[in-house]
Every structure is written in C-alpha cells, then in structure tokens.
Motif scaffolding. Structure first.
Motif, PDB file in Angstrom:
ATOM      1  N   SER A   1       0.811  -1.227   0.000  1.00 52.20           N
ATOM      2  CA  SER A   1       0.000   0.000   0.000  1.00 52.20           C
ATOM      3  C   SER A   1       0.837   1.266   0.000  1.00 52.20           C
ATOM      4  CB  SER A   1      -0.938   0.010   1.221  1.00 52.20           C
ATOM      5  OG  SER A   1      -0.196   0.138   2.432  1.00 52.20           O
ATOM      6  N   ILE A   2       2.158   1.144   0.043  1.00 48.99           N
ATOM      7  CA  ILE A   2       3.030   2.320   0.115  1.00 48.99           C
ATOM      8  C   ILE A   2       2.812   3.285  -1.053  1.00 48.99           C
ATOM      9  CG2 ILE A   2       5.453   3.034  -0.043  1.00 48.99           C
ATOM     10  CD1 ILE A   2       6.173   0.750   1.825  1.00 48.99           C
ATOM     11  N   PRO A   3       2.614   2.812  -2.303  1.00 50.28           N
ATOM     12  CA  PRO A   3       2.384   3.782  -3.387  1.00 50.28           C
ATOM     13  C   PRO A   3       1.221   4.738  -3.131  1.00 50.28           C
ATOM     14  CG  PRO A   3       2.834   1.623  -4.312  1.00 50.28           C
ATOM     15  CD  PRO A   3       2.714   1.435  -2.832  1.00 50.28           C
ATOM     16  N   TRP A   4       0.248   4.326  -2.338  1.00 48.34           N
ATOM     17  CA  TRP A   4      -0.875   5.223  -2.038  1.00 48.34           C
ATOM     18  C   TRP A   4      -0.505   6.270  -0.999  1.00 48.34           C
ATOM     19  CZ3 TRP A   4      -5.511   5.022  -4.638  1.00 48.34           C
ATOM     20  CH2 TRP A   4      -5.694   3.929  -5.488  1.00 48.34           C
ATOM     21  N   LEU A   5       0.586   6.040  -0.258  1.00 50.32           N
ATOM     22  CA  LEU A   5       1.017   7.020   0.736  1.00 50.32           C
ATOM     23  C   LEU A   5       1.638   8.244   0.076  1.00 50.32           C
ATOM     24  CD1 LEU A   5       2.701   4.683   3.406  1.00 50.32           C
ATOM     25  CD2 LEU A   5       0.304   5.353   3.185  1.00 50.32           C
ATOM     26  N   VAL A   6       2.168   8.069  -1.131  1.00 50.90           N
ATOM     27  CA  VAL A   6       2.810   9.185  -1.838  1.00 50.90           C
ATOM     28  C   VAL A   6       1.893   9.697  -2.949  1.00 50.90           C
ATOM     29  CG1 VAL A   6       5.160   8.499  -1.282  1.00 50.90           C
ATOM     30  CG2 VAL A   6       4.047   7.517  -3.276  1.00 50.90           C
ATOM     31  N   LYS A   7       0.602   9.608  -2.719  1.00 48.17           N
ATOM     32  CA  LYS A   7      -0.353  10.036  -3.731  1.00 48.17           C
ATOM     33  C   LYS A   7      -0.195  11.503  -4.130  1.00 48.17           C
ATOM     34  CE  LYS A   7      -5.194   9.220  -4.875  1.00 48.17           C
ATOM     35  NZ  LYS A   7      -6.519   8.804  -4.379  1.00 48.17           N
ATOM     36  N   PRO A   8       0.116  12.425  -3.205  1.00 51.70           N
ATOM     37  CA  PRO A   8       0.335  13.813  -3.637  1.00 51.70           C
ATOM     38  C   PRO A   8       1.463  13.946  -4.654  1.00 51.70           C
ATOM     39  CG  PRO A   8       0.051  13.721  -1.265  1.00 51.70           C
ATOM     40  CD  PRO A   8       0.158  12.303  -1.738  1.00 51.70           C
ATOM     41  N   LEU A   9       2.484  13.086  -4.555  1.00 48.30           N
ATOM     42  CA  LEU A   9       3.581  13.147  -5.514  1.00 48.30           C
ATOM     43  C   LEU A   9       3.084  12.804  -6.914  1.00 48.30           C
ATOM     44  CD1 LEU A   9       6.568  13.390  -6.248  1.00 48.30           C
ATOM     45  CD2 LEU A   9       6.850  10.984  -5.597  1.00 48.30           C
ATOM     46  N   TRP A  10       2.268  11.749  -7.040  1.00 52.81           N
ATOM     47  CA  TRP A  10       1.722  11.413  -8.357  1.00 52.81           C
ATOM     48  C   TRP A  10       0.868  12.558  -8.886  1.00 52.81           C
ATOM     49  CZ3 TRP A  10       5.017   7.949  -8.538  1.00 52.81           C
ATOM     50  CH2 TRP A  10       5.101   6.868  -7.692  1.00 52.81           C
ATOM     51  N   GLY A  11       0.099  13.183  -7.992  1.00 53.55           N
ATOM     52  CA  GLY A  11      -0.751  14.280  -8.429  1.00 53.55           C
ATOM     53  C   GLY A  11       0.049  15.471  -8.933  1.00 53.55           C
ATOM     54  N   LEU A  12       1.100  15.810  -8.193  1.00 53.86           N
ATOM     55  CA  LEU A  12       1.931  16.930  -8.622  1.00 53.86           C
ATOM     56  C   LEU A  12       2.620  16.635  -9.950  1.00 53.86           C
ATOM     57  CD1 LEU A  12       3.542  18.050  -5.231  1.00 53.86           C
ATOM     58  CD2 LEU A  12       1.948  19.357  -6.632  1.00 53.86           C
ATOM     59  N   LEU A  13       3.040  15.390 -10.137  1.00 56.79           N
ATOM     60  CA  LEU A  13       3.689  15.035 -11.399  1.00 56.79           C
ATOM     61  C   LEU A  13       2.739  15.216 -12.579  1.00 56.79           C
ATOM     62  CD1 LEU A  13       5.741  11.838 -10.422  1.00 56.79           C
ATOM     63  CD2 LEU A  13       6.638  14.095 -11.034  1.00 56.79           C
ATOM     64  N   THR A  14       1.501  14.739 -12.437  1.00 58.50           N
ATOM     65  CA  THR A  14       0.555  14.871 -13.546  1.00 58.50           C
ATOM     66  C   THR A  14       0.182  16.326 -13.796  1.00 58.50           C
ATOM     67  OG1 THR A  14      -1.361  14.571 -12.086  1.00 58.50           O
ATOM     68  CG2 THR A  14      -0.421  12.605 -13.083  1.00 58.50           C
ATOM     69  N   ASP A  15       0.306  17.167 -12.764  1.00 52.22           N
ATOM     70  CA  ASP A  15      -0.077  18.568 -12.914  1.00 52.22           C
ATOM     71  C   ASP A  15       1.030  19.416 -13.545  1.00 52.22           C
ATOM     72  OD1 ASP A  15      -2.589  18.217 -11.883  1.00 52.22           O
ATOM     73  OD2 ASP A  15      -2.000  18.659  -9.822  1.00 52.22           O
ATOM     74  N   VAL A  16       2.276  19.204 -13.085  1.00 50.82           N
ATOM     75  CA  VAL A  16       3.342  20.149 -13.443  1.00 50.82           C
ATOM     76  C   VAL A  16       4.386  19.566 -14.384  1.00 50.82           C
ATOM     77  CG1 VAL A  16       3.035  21.296 -11.217  1.00 50.82           C
ATOM     78  CG2 VAL A  16       4.814  19.563 -11.470  1.00 50.82           C
ATOM     79  N   LEU A  17       4.285  18.281 -14.719  1.00 52.05           N
ATOM     80  CA  LEU A  17       5.326  17.677 -15.543  1.00 52.05           C
ATOM     81  C   LEU A  17       4.712  16.916 -16.724  1.00 52.05           C
ATOM     82  CD1 LEU A  17       8.378  17.269 -15.791  1.00 52.05           C
ATOM     83  CD2 LEU A  17       8.132  15.145 -14.484  1.00 52.05           C
ATOM     84  N   PRO A  18       4.410  17.628 -17.817  1.00 53.42           N
ATOM     85  CA  PRO A  18       3.915  16.934 -19.017  1.00 53.42           C
ATOM     86  C   PRO A  18       5.001  16.059 -19.629  1.00 53.42           C
ATOM     87  CG  PRO A  18       3.509  19.312 -19.109  1.00 53.42           C
ATOM     88  CD  PRO A  18       4.459  19.076 -17.987  1.00 53.42           C
ATOM     89  N   ILE A  19       4.573  14.989 -20.295  1.00 52.33           N
ATOM     90  CA  ILE A  19       5.486  14.091 -21.008  1.00 52.33           C
ATOM     91  C   ILE A  19       5.128  14.136 -22.491  1.00 52.33           C
ATOM     92  CG2 ILE A  19       6.307  11.725 -21.258  1.00 52.33           C
ATOM     93  CD1 ILE A  19       5.594  11.243 -18.362  1.00 52.33           C
ATOM     94  N   PHE A  20       6.087  14.530 -23.308  1.00 55.90           N
ATOM     95  CA  PHE A  20       5.863  14.680 -24.744  1.00 55.90           C
ATOM     96  C   PHE A  20       4.664  15.594 -25.027  1.00 55.90           C
ATOM     97  CE2 PHE A  20       7.783  10.371 -24.404  1.00 55.90           C
ATOM     98  CZ  PHE A  20       8.998  10.690 -24.994  1.00 55.90           C
ATOM     99  N   GLY A  21       4.527  16.621 -24.190  1.00 55.05           N
ATOM    100  CA  GLY A  21       3.488  17.621 -24.424  1.00 55.05           C
ATOM    101  C   GLY A  21       2.121  17.270 -23.886  1.00 55.05           C
TER     102      GLY A  21
END
Length: 497
Positions: A92-112
């Motif tokens: 279940s550890i990946p769910w503990l860093v859920k804000p990190l996944w959210g920030l990545l999808t918000d501020v770091l586009p991949i190939f546009g």
C-alpha cells in the motif's frame, strides 16, 4: 379549428393509452440517454476512462485482487497471518505518496501531454507486474512483493490521473459536475459488486495466480485509455519552472498544516484509523481453516465480501439521507462507538456463540461482514467531509491528497499493528486459540479515539473550519491553469454527498 381540436383530443387519448408503456420504456432508456449525454458533452473517451479506471480497474479488479491476494499469500507463499498483514502494508506504500503522483501529472507533461502518458505508464507497469505473478512458477516472496507493489502503484497513478481529468471537466462543465461524480460512484460500486461475486469462482477454477493473469486485462484497458483519451497538447512547456512549482506547493501545504485548526483534526484522523487495528488476515485464515474455523470455500468467501460491499453502500446512503448535517464531533462519537461495538460480532463468531443460538456460520458471517462494512463506511464518511473542509483555496486538490496520505499512514499503522498483535498472541496458519483475545483487544482500542474527540471542532459540515487568514490567501497562490487541482473532484464528490 374544430378539426384541430378533434386531432388534439385523439392524440391526447393515444398518449393516455401509451402512458404505461412509456413509463416502462423511459425507466430503461433514462440511464442510457444519460450515458449518451455525458459522452456527447465531454467526449466518449473521457467517459470510457472513468468506467475503465473506477469500474473495471478499481471496482472489478480491486475485488479480484483482494480475494486473489488473500489466497496467494495463504496457499502459494504459505506465510503466517502476521506476515501477510506486514506484506499488505508494504504493497500500500504507493498510495502514501499520492500527492507526488498528483503533482507530477499537474506540473510535468510528457511529450506535451499531462494525462495520456501517465495512463500508459500505469497500464504498462500493471500488465508487467501481473503477468510476472501469474506465469512465474516459484516466485520468491521479495519479488512477489515487488510485483504487487508495482501493481498497486499502477492503480494509484491511474486513479490520480483520472481524478485530474474529472476535475478539469468539472471546471469546464460545472452543470455536469454532479453527474460525473455519480458516474464515478456508480462505476465503482457496480464493479466491486460484480468482482466480489465472481472472485471466489475464479480463484476456485484457475487459482490465485490465474486471477493475477486476468488482472492484466484491466491494466491493458488503462493503457488503451492512454492512447484514446482526447487531450489538447501543451506545447512549449517551461520545464525550468517545475522545481519552483513543487517548492511553492510544499510551502503552501506546510503553512496550512501549522495551523492548529488543521493539525488537530489531522491528528485525530490518524489516531482514529491507527488504533482500529486490522486483523483481517487472521480472520481470513480462520474462515478458511478446516479444523478450527468454519472452512468456507473460495466461492463462499467471494459471496461474503460481495454482500459486505452492499453494507458499505447502505452506510453511504444512510449518511447521505440522515446523518450528513450533524456536527462533526457528535457524529464521530456515535459512529466510533457503534464501530467498536460492531466488533462484538467477530468475537461471537470466533467463540462459536452463534452455533449455541442456532445461527449457521455462513448466515452469521454475512451479517457480521455487512454490519462491519456499514459501520466502517459511517465512520469514514464524516472523516472525508472533515478533510474536504480543511483544504485551503488554490491548492484544494493537492492538500486533499496530502490528507488522504495521512489517513493511509493511519491505515498502514493499523495493518502493521494488527500484524504485531497476531504475532505476539501466536495466531498462526493453524493455531487460532488466541484469536478471540486479539479481537477483544482490537474492540477496546477502537474506543480509544473517543478520548481524542476534543481535537475535532464542534461545527456542522456546512460551516467553515479554516481561519480567515488562510481563506484569504487564495490571491497569493498561482491558479492560472485549471489543471493544477488534481484531486478537486474528490472534494466536490464529498461536498455533493
């Protein structure tokens, strides 16, 4: 004029004659028309994404994963209940860093693109991890945990990404925000009911490893969403600003957490979850034991969990229609108390008191699971609403994800604490003499959060909790792009309820 009146009368008579037929057909056509309307207004690829992620991946797949993993740990890896609890916490550890996944999808586009690549990554990780678990004959427990954790990360990334899509569409189509939340909830509930209903059958027919092979299909559909989703590209993105955006978001969240009106309820939420020790693996091993327990089959276990999910749904309905306007402190007192008392059913079952009253094991377990899920939902719903009220303007989504991570840490503490309790009391794969004592200790610990209710504000859900200085900081937070609120859909979902 006379002819027109006669035509109107005749047409009116025909309408009256067809009213029963129309009523029946409209009852069937209304959901279909509603689904078509969502596809037209927000593009079919988005609606398909919600159904795939919430309904097929998390609902259906989550149910298959839970039952399959229980039997995988018990029959394939042959670990003790306490060890299974510990391993469950690791996955279940990946769910503990859920804000990190959210920030990545918000501020770091991949190939546009901000969303599509993350669906593709999530699907790819999930497919590979499930196929490794399915086809490897004698997978070491460490590699099995790595694969299970990778699969959990795939589900978490897909969850965050589809939430961001829902958030964006809720802003672009505010009149359809409630419809989108209904679509999410309906997809998840129907998927879970279906998944638990067939999970035991699949485990019996193809085994837990075969179930993992089937779970590659939902992940493959998540990958497909990444290729089909309609998303405008983000050309000329300034990647040099990514670090600054992470720093700004971290400062804003830390400033909010330092406020006593925020950290005090957060502290209560953590302890209310951490002190409700999770000993489900001990109960599961006892359920399926042929000597000390009732020796339920795989099919019966799946049916029991499916009926339990109905109890969870009833708890949400009861909260929505009866309890949602009650003050937080009063409601949390009664729900925590009832949640603790509901554990008495587990105690009666393990001590076999139900047989003394002439109640069969299967019937009693169905009642126990339904009541447990319903009371757990009643306890969880006010915590969700309270979390949504603690989110400062401008970073609602990311801060809500942070609060959910705190709750996940509490759940992890409860899982590992329950594993330690089972280990200390020597509850093993075949020894259940002290399982009743573990249940009794768990029930008493569930009462402990009642002593911490002073940390919760005595306000109703319609009142504001945050102080004025935090509520007035919206102008200081950059909110130029609507995509930066990655989990605002969850906040809206709770407010709608």
């Amino acid at each position: 004029m006379v002819e027109e009146e006669e035509d109107l009368k005749s047409s009116g008579d025909m309408v009256e004659e067809n009213e029963p037929k129309k009523g029946c057909s409209s009852a069937l056509c209304t959901p279909i028309n509603w689904f078509r309307m969502l596809c037209v207004e927000m593009h079919w690829s988005f609606v398909m994404g919600v159904v795939v992620v919430y309904g097929i991946s998390q609902g259906l797949g989550g149910a298959l994963y839970r039952v399959g993993t229980e039997y995988y740990m018990k029959d394939v890896q042959k670990v003790q209940p306490s060890e299974a609890q510990f391993y469950q916490g690791i996955t279940s550890i990946p769910w503990l860093v859920k804000p990190l996944w959210g920030l990545l999808t918000d501020v770091l586009p991949i190939f546009g693109y901000r969303r599509r690549p993350y669906f593709i990554v999530a699907g790819s990780i999930g497919v590979i991890s499930m196929l490794v678990l399915s086809f490897h004959e004698k997978l070491h427990i460490a590699l099995a945990l790595l694969s299970l954790t990778a699969g959990s990360a795939g589900v978490a990334v897909a969850d965050v990404t589809i939430d961001a899509c829902v958030a964006q569409n809720s802003i672009n189509h505010p009149s359809l925000a409630a419809d989108m939340q209904s679509l999410c909830a309906l997809s998840s509930s129907m998927g879970a009911l279906l998944g638990f209903s067939v999970s035991g059958i699949f485990v019996h027919l193809i085994g837990p490893k075969g179930v993992y092979g089937l779970l590659a299909i939902p992940f493959g559909l998540v990958f497909l969403i990444g290729t089909l989703l309609k998303e405008p590209p983000s050309p000329n993105f300034a990647y040099t600003q990514v670090n600054q955006k992470f720093v700004d978001a971290g400062k804003a969240m830390w400033t909010t957490l330092k406020c006593p009106d925020v950290w005090r309820p957060c502290l209560y939420m953590y302890f209310s979850l951490a002190l409700s020790l999770n000993i489900l693996d001990g109960m599961f091993y006892w359920y399926t034991d042929s000597e000390g327990g009732p020796s339920f089959s795989q099919e019966n276990v799946g049916y029991i969990f499916s009926i339990g999910s109905v109890g969870s749904l009833l708890g949400a309905v009861l909260y929505q229609n009866v309890l949602k306007d009650h003050p937080f402190r009063d409601l949390l007192f009664w729900t925590q108390l009832v949640y603790s008392l509901s554990g008495t059913l587990d105690l009666m079952l393990v001590l076999r008191l139900n047989l003394k009253f002439g109640i069969p094991d299967y019937f009693f377990v169905v009642i126990d699971e339904s009541v447990s899920q319903m009371t757990g939902r009643l306890k969880w719903m006010p915590l969700l609403v309270l979390s949504s009220k603690l989110c400062p303007p401008g970073i609602e989504g990311t801060f809500f994800a942070l609060l959910m991570s705190i709750d996940n840490v509490g759940l992890l503490s409860a899982t590992w604490g329950g594993g330690i309790l089972l280990h200390v009391l020597k509850v093993t794969r075949t020894q259940f003499d002290n399982l009743w004592l573990a249940i009794l200790i768990r029930n008493f610990l569930r009462l402990a959060p009642l002593c911490l209710l002073f940390l919760v504000p005595r306000v109703d859900p319609n009142s504001s909790i945050l102080p004025t200085e935090i509520l007035n900081t919206k102008e200081d937070i950059e909110t130029q792009e609507t995509e930066n609120i990655e989990l605002v859909s969850l906040v809206n979902r709770v407010d709608d309820k």
